[in-house]
Design a protein around this motif. Structure first.
Motif, PDB file in Angstrom:
ATOM      1  N   GLY A  73      -9.641  15.311 -16.200  1.00  0.00           N
ATOM      2  CA  GLY A  73     -10.940  14.658 -16.248  1.00  0.00           C
ATOM      3  C   GLY A  73     -11.666  14.561 -14.929  1.00  0.00           C
ATOM      4  O   GLY A  73     -12.672  13.849 -14.836  1.00  0.00           O
ATOM      5  N   THR A  74     -11.208  15.250 -13.885  1.00  0.00           N
ATOM      6  CA  THR A  74     -11.943  15.263 -12.627  1.00  0.00           C
ATOM      7  C   THR A  74     -13.077  16.280 -12.697  1.00  0.00           C
ATOM      8  O   THR A  74     -13.091  17.178 -13.547  1.00  0.00           O
ATOM      9  N   LEU A  75     -14.013  16.163 -11.767  1.00  0.00           N
ATOM     10  CA  LEU A  75     -15.157  17.069 -11.712  1.00  0.00           C
ATOM     11  C   LEU A  75     -15.293  17.643 -10.301  1.00  0.00           C
ATOM     12  O   LEU A  75     -14.992  16.973  -9.319  1.00  0.00           O
ATOM     13  N   ASP A  76     -15.720  18.886 -10.243  1.00  0.00           N
ATOM     14  CA  ASP A  76     -16.021  19.581  -8.983  1.00  0.00           C
ATOM     15  C   ASP A  76     -14.789  19.875  -8.137  1.00  0.00           C
ATOM     16  O   ASP A  76     -14.931  20.171  -6.946  1.00  0.00           O
ATOM     17  N   GLN A  77     -13.588  19.841  -8.702  1.00  0.00           N
ATOM     18  CA  GLN A  77     -12.461  20.363  -7.931  1.00  0.00           C
ATOM     19  C   GLN A  77     -12.558  21.879  -7.833  1.00  0.00           C
ATOM     20  O   GLN A  77     -11.994  22.471  -6.926  1.00  0.00           O
ATOM     21  N   GLY A  78     -13.273  22.485  -8.750  1.00  0.00           N
ATOM     22  CA  GLY A  78     -13.648  23.881  -8.634  1.00  0.00           C
ATOM     23  C   GLY A  78     -15.078  23.948  -8.163  1.00  0.00           C
ATOM     24  O   GLY A  78     -15.989  23.530  -8.870  1.00  0.00           O
ATOM     25  N   GLY A  79     -15.332  24.465  -6.967  1.00  0.00           N
ATOM     26  CA  GLY A  79     -16.680  24.569  -6.455  1.00  0.00           C
ATOM     27  C   GLY A  79     -17.145  23.343  -5.717  1.00  0.00           C
ATOM     28  O   GLY A  79     -16.442  22.348  -5.588  1.00  0.00           O
ATOM     29  N   ASN A  80     -18.381  23.419  -5.197  1.00  0.00           N
ATOM     30  CA  ASN A  80     -19.038  22.410  -4.378  1.00  0.00           C
ATOM     31  C   ASN A  80     -18.396  22.395  -2.991  1.00  0.00           C
ATOM     32  O   ASN A  80     -18.546  23.348  -2.257  1.00  0.00           O
ATOM     33  N   ALA A  81     -17.661  21.351  -2.594  1.00  0.00           N
ATOM     34  CA  ALA A  81     -17.112  21.288  -1.236  1.00  0.00           C
ATOM     35  C   ALA A  81     -15.617  21.589  -1.233  1.00  0.00           C
ATOM     36  O   ALA A  81     -14.893  21.216  -2.162  1.00  0.00           O
ATOM     37  N   VAL A  82     -15.148  22.273  -0.198  1.00  0.00           N
ATOM     38  CA  VAL A  82     -13.718  22.345   0.076  1.00  0.00           C
ATOM     39  C   VAL A  82     -13.253  20.938   0.433  1.00  0.00           C
ATOM     40  O   VAL A  82     -14.000  20.166   1.035  1.00  0.00           O
ATOM     41  N   GLU A  83     -12.022  20.579   0.062  1.00  0.00           N
ATOM     42  CA  GLU A  83     -11.582  19.192   0.236  1.00  0.00           C
ATOM     43  C   GLU A  83     -10.277  19.109   1.015  1.00  0.00           C
ATOM     44  O   GLU A  83      -9.367  19.919   0.846  1.00  0.00           O
ATOM     45  N   GLY A  95     -24.251  20.760  -4.551  1.00  0.00           N
ATOM     46  CA  GLY A  95     -25.032  20.221  -5.650  1.00  0.00           C
ATOM     47  C   GLY A  95     -24.633  18.800  -6.000  1.00  0.00           C
ATOM     48  O   GLY A  95     -23.602  18.287  -5.535  1.00  0.00           O
ATOM     49  N   THR A  96     -25.428  18.155  -6.829  1.00  0.00           N
ATOM     50  CA  THR A  96     -25.164  16.782  -7.248  1.00  0.00           C
ATOM     51  C   THR A  96     -23.794  16.681  -7.905  1.00  0.00           C
ATOM     52  O   THR A  96     -23.454  17.474  -8.781  1.00  0.00           O
ATOM     53  N   VAL A  97     -22.989  15.687  -7.470  1.00  0.00           N
ATOM     54  CA  VAL A  97     -21.623  15.587  -7.972  1.00  0.00           C
ATOM     55  C   VAL A  97     -21.620  15.367  -9.480  1.00  0.00           C
ATOM     56  O   VAL A  97     -22.452  14.644 -10.030  1.00  0.00           O
ATOM     57  N   GLY A  98     -20.700  16.030 -10.158  1.00  0.00           N
ATOM     58  CA  GLY A  98     -20.473  15.808 -11.582  1.00  0.00           C
ATOM     59  C   GLY A  98     -21.375  16.561 -12.513  1.00  0.00           C
ATOM     60  O   GLY A  98     -21.078  16.656 -13.713  1.00  0.00           O
ATOM     61  N   GLN A  99     -22.474  17.125 -12.014  1.00  0.00           N
ATOM     62  CA  GLN A  99     -23.442  17.725 -12.927  1.00  0.00           C
ATOM     63  C   GLN A  99     -23.030  19.088 -13.456  1.00  0.00           C
ATOM     64  O   GLN A  99     -23.626  19.573 -14.419  1.00  0.00           O
ATOM     65  N   ALA A 100     -22.014  19.712 -12.859  1.00  0.00           N
ATOM     66  CA  ALA A 100     -21.484  20.932 -13.466  1.00  0.00           C
ATOM     67  C   ALA A 100     -20.813  20.629 -14.796  1.00  0.00           C
ATOM     68  O   ALA A 100     -20.676  21.502 -15.658  1.00  0.00           O
ATOM     69  N   ARG A 101     -20.322  19.382 -14.949  1.00  0.00           N
ATOM     70  CA  ARG A 101     -19.860  18.801 -16.219  1.00  0.00           C
ATOM     71  C   ARG A 101     -18.524  19.325 -16.718  1.00  0.00           C
ATOM     72  O   ARG A 101     -17.949  18.751 -17.640  1.00  0.00           O
ATOM     73  N   THR A 102     -17.968  20.378 -16.141  1.00  0.00           N
ATOM     74  CA  THR A 102     -16.702  20.917 -16.629  1.00  0.00           C
ATOM     75  C   THR A 102     -15.544  20.171 -15.986  1.00  0.00           C
ATOM     76  O   THR A 102     -15.436  20.116 -14.760  1.00  0.00           O
TER      77      THR A 102
END
Length: 426
Positions: A346-356, A334-341
């Protein structure tokens, strides 16, 4: 401010940023004159925002891979937990990307690093194209395009999604391009208690040396200051360590919320719902929130509006029949940052989206090829369950996994900054 050694173009520009001779680019992502690049080669411009992570010298915690617990030390882990490891402790302040590197940023890098479209370093695979893989193909290639324009975002909706076909060597080359690049500007901002830095950098075509000397298969950081692929400890601290003492031993269970260790997925964040044709998050008001495949619910998914849904549901570059394909490939990025949590920093999408990817080298697993270089990965994934977002989800892969490069569209990275990265002082 010394982001990197003053012997590099970026270091020289960092010094200039403290004075008055800063060259401002027309806009992020635009090609600009490469006055800071060898031979006047033109480089694309990218903007990278990082979150500052403080509390140096924080305590690590023990984790047993993929178990629902953290321990004050590995001595407290259950008997027989020989694979327990201590994670999350970092001695110095650093910065880490607020977001994952996006498709648009990766395309800018491709057109800088491979201006001629010959791809000598294996930065692109045909499975990444929208024609070969309609649902996941985010980048198209044109051999007939002018130099510096061979690569393009497949559809506009992909521009702000994470780049999902990375191996570690790709991530390291992107970082080297930043490291060797020309800093145009650096800004500082705050949001509540979070502090951010924003770098505007003209990328360099020099990708083989910089922070990582890729002549060495087991490349580690060549300097103590500059852009990096975060280490496992840096990644975990930014995602889970709560300097206010929340969670268990000051570590959250998820990068989105403290959760409760031992309760399975009962305290997991809600899963995102994606717009079916744009991939934008439509339930951002639901908090905490992450892009992952929750038990009993559909995985977050979308298909570019320019593609017929039936094509997205069946066309794939592997010849899988529709049933096997539907079972193996469900979640979308999904679009980065839009999960908003946000994480505690203060980082976004470390939970979910892509494995890093991280740059941490680790021994191979039992039965793994010891001749290959293995590195740690972390983070949730839109195609897997909540357990992938735990601190103990310390995955590992060969750094050059060609099979994954062909078949796995959910593997990305974010960048970090280490060393003297404080704001310029008058």
């Amino acid at each position: 401010m010394h982001v990197v050694s003053v012997r590099t173009g970026l270091g020289r520009a960092a010094l200039a940023a403290c004075g008055v001779s800063v060259l401002l680019a027309p806009s992020a992502g635009a090609a600009v004159s490469g006055t800071g690049q060898p031979g006047g080669v033109r480089g694309e411009v990218v903007t990278v925002t990082t979150a500052k992570v403080g509390a140096p010298g924080n305590a690590a915690v023990g984790v047993v891979p993929f178990t629902d617990a953290v321990y004050r030390s590995c001595a407290d882990a259950p008997p027989g937990s020989a694979d327990c490891l201590m994670v999350g402790g970092v001695d110095d302040p650093y910065e880490i990307g607020q977001f994952e590197i996006t498709v648009a940023q990766w395309v800018a890098f491709l057109n800088t690093a491979d201006r001629g479209g010959r791809d000598p370093h294996g930065l692109y695979d045909r499975t990444e194209s929208s024609s070969a893989w309609p649902k996941y193909g985010s980048i198209d290639f044109s051999a007939a395009a002018p130099d510096g324009h061979h690569y393009s975002v497949a559809f506009p909706e992909w521009a702000d999604k994470p780049y999902g076909f990375a191996d570690f060597l790709k991530a390291a080359r992107f970082v080297n391009s930043l490291y060797n690049g020309r800093l145009i500007s650096r800004g500082a901002s705050t949001s509540g208690t979070f502090e951010y830095a924003t770098y505007e950098v003209e990328l360099s075509p020099q990708t083989e040396r910089g922070m990582y000397d890729l002549a060495r298969p087991d490349a580690t950081r060549a300097g103590g200051s500059g852009f990096v692929v975060p280490s496992q400890n840096e990644w975990i601290k930014a995602a889970y360590y709560d300097p206010s003492g929340g969670g268990t031993y000051s570590y959250w269970k998820y990068p989105t919320n403290a959760g409760v260790f031992g309760d399975g997925d009962a305290s997991a964040p809600a899963p995102t719902v994606l717009h079916p044709t744009t991939g934008d998050v439509t339930n951002g008001a639901t908090q905490p929130l992450a892009s992952y495949h929750a038990t009993g619910l559909p995985a977050p998914s979308w298909c570019p509006g320019q593609v017929q849904p039936a094509v997205c549901a069946t066309a794939n570059p592997f010849g899988l029949d529709p049933i096997a394909y539907a079972a193996a490939y469900q979640g979308s990025l999904g679009t980065v940052g839009q999960a908003r949590t946000t994480s505690p920093w203060g980082t976004l999408d470390q939970g979910g989206n892509a494995v890093e990817w991280t740059d941490t080298i680790t021994p191979p697993p039992a039965g793994g090829d010891p001749a290959r270089v293995w590195r740690r990965e972390h983070g949730g994934v839109s195609n897997a369950g909540a357990y992938q977002m735990w601190p103990s989800a310390v995955g590992l892969q060969p750094q050059d996994n060609v099979f994954f490069g062909h078949t796995y569209p959910w593997l990305g990275f974010r960048v970090g900054v280490v060393g003297d990265s404080g704001p310029c002082k008058p």
